[in-house]
Design an enzyme around this catalytic site. Structure first.
Site, short mmCIF file in Angstrom:
data_model
loop_
_atom_site.label_atom_id
_atom_site.label_comp_id
_atom_site.label_asym_id
_atom_site.label_seq_id
_atom_site.Cartn_x
_atom_site.Cartn_y
_atom_site.Cartn_z
CG HIS A 34 4.86 24.70 -9.92
ND1 HIS A 34 3.94 23.84 -9.69
CD2 HIS A 34 5.55 23.88 -10.81
CE1 HIS A 34 3.49 22.96 -10.52
NE2 HIS A 34 4.80 22.84 -11.59
CG ASN A 35 1.90 27.61 -5.15
OD1 ASN A 35 2.55 27.28 -3.98
ND2 ASN A 35 1.47 28.90 -5.37
N GLY A 36 1.73 23.74 -7.63
CA GLY A 36 1.11 22.50 -8.16
C GLY A 36 1.64 21.33 -7.47
CG HIS A 37 5.95 20.27 -7.93
ND1 HIS A 37 6.35 21.38 -8.64
CD2 HIS A 37 5.95 19.04 -8.59
CE1 HIS A 37 6.80 21.07 -9.71
NE2 HIS A 37 6.60 19.50 -9.92
N GLY A 147 0.33 14.70 -10.19
CA GLY A 147 -0.80 15.50 -10.77
C GLY A 147 -1.47 15.06 -12.04
CB VAL A 176 -2.30 23.80 -9.13
CG1 VAL A 176 -2.46 25.29 -8.13
CG2 VAL A 176 -2.70 22.78 -7.98
CG LEU A 184 0.57 26.74 -10.91
CD1 LEU A 184 0.78 26.45 -9.40
CD2 LEU A 184 0.93 27.91 -11.52
CB SER A 186 9.02 22.92 -13.70
OG SER A 186 8.58 22.20 -12.49
#
Ligand code: PAF
Length: 284
Positions: A34-37, A147, A176, A184, A186
């Protein structure tokens, strides 16, 4: 973007690049990106000549079989996302490639893994240390990106790198959040629409709790956060603790540390376990 499924193939490729003087950055993941990754990958791409991302759902860090089985696996979608942010190499090994022999190493992280995630998920951090040290050994990156959502994991990885003398720089990256504040993860994919709507109370509560520091005592703030989240019937706090951001040990008073972080784990419905954290005090 190259996709390597075998350790040997990846190492050959990386040796070639290293001989050309290229600096290698690395983002280990379990996929379901997702956008965090992607924020980690973008930073890695910007700061290194080569960006390697691994997608590997590591069985040794799951202490719950259902959680491992239900962990989302979306490799072809992940590959497209990685390509779109200019990742150089996707490493997507199977279990055999990472653990040709069972990994029996037992790490000693002192008090660091005796609390919070370490306490509630026995063996989890040992599994994380096994896979990350194994991946570092394969990729041999200059820098690796993690993260801050998995706040305790980051502390464990820094400690593992120190103990094992691994020459890698660990870069921690901020959480994020969705526009409504939800961190965020998964695991968010496993929430129903209703659960997702209710789960926003977790981040909202953490963000609001900052406004009570230092007026409320640490004990009062802890109770307030727990009561607030538990007031929503489908949410159940497993733990909420306010800890020193380096040692992960509970603090009793705001004066105990100049780095105070609130870490929470909440069950949303019966199965989905969500984590989040917030910094109350940070060294300048
Ligand atoms: O944070 C994760 O996704 C995993 O714990 C990691 C670091 C990729 C190890 O499997």
């Amino acid at each position: 973007m190259k996709i390597c499924k075998k350790t040997l193939g990846l190492q050959r490729e990386l040796n070639k690049l290293r001989k050309e003087g290229k600096k290698i950055g690395f983002v280990p993941t379990m996929g379901a990106l997702h956008n965090g990754h992607l924020s980690l990958v973008k930073k890695c791409v910007a700061e290194n000549d080569v960006c390697v991302v691994s997608v590997f759902v590591n069985p040794t860090q799951f202490n719950n079989k259902t959680d491992l089985e239900k962990y989302p696996r979306t490799l072809s979608k992940d590959a497209k996302l990685l390509e779109s942010v200019n990742c150089t190499i996707l490493f997507a090994p199977d279990v055999e490639q990472i653990y040709p022999e069972p990994d029996t190493r037992v790490f000693d992280f002192g008090q660091l893994d005796k609390v919070m995630e370490g306490k509630y998920r026995p063996g989890h951090f040992n599994g994380v240390a096994q896979v990350v040290s194994r991946l570092f050994d394969i990729v041999k990156p200059e820098r690796a990106y993690f993260g801050e959502k998995d706040f305790q994991q980051l502390a464990i990885i820094r400690e593992m790198v120190k103990q094992c003398n691994i020459p890698v720089q660990i870069v921690g990256c901020p959480i994020v959040r969705e526009t409504d504040g939800m961190a965020l993860s998964s695991r968010n994919m496993r929430l129903s629409k209703n659960e997702r709507e209710k789960a926003v109370l977790i981040s909202q509560t953490l963000l609001k709790s900052c406004t009570f520091v230092p007026q409320k005592s640490v004990a009062e703030l802890k109770q307030w956060v727990i009561d607030q989240i538990n007031s929503e019937p489908i949410l159940k706090v497993e733990y909420f603790d306010i800890v020193d951001g380096l040692t992960m040990q509970s603090i009793n008073s705001w004066d105990d540390t100049n780095y105070a972080v609130g870490c929470v784990t909440v069950y949303c419905g019966e199965e989905v376990r969500l984590i989040d954290n917030i910094k109350y005090k940070e060294p300048k």
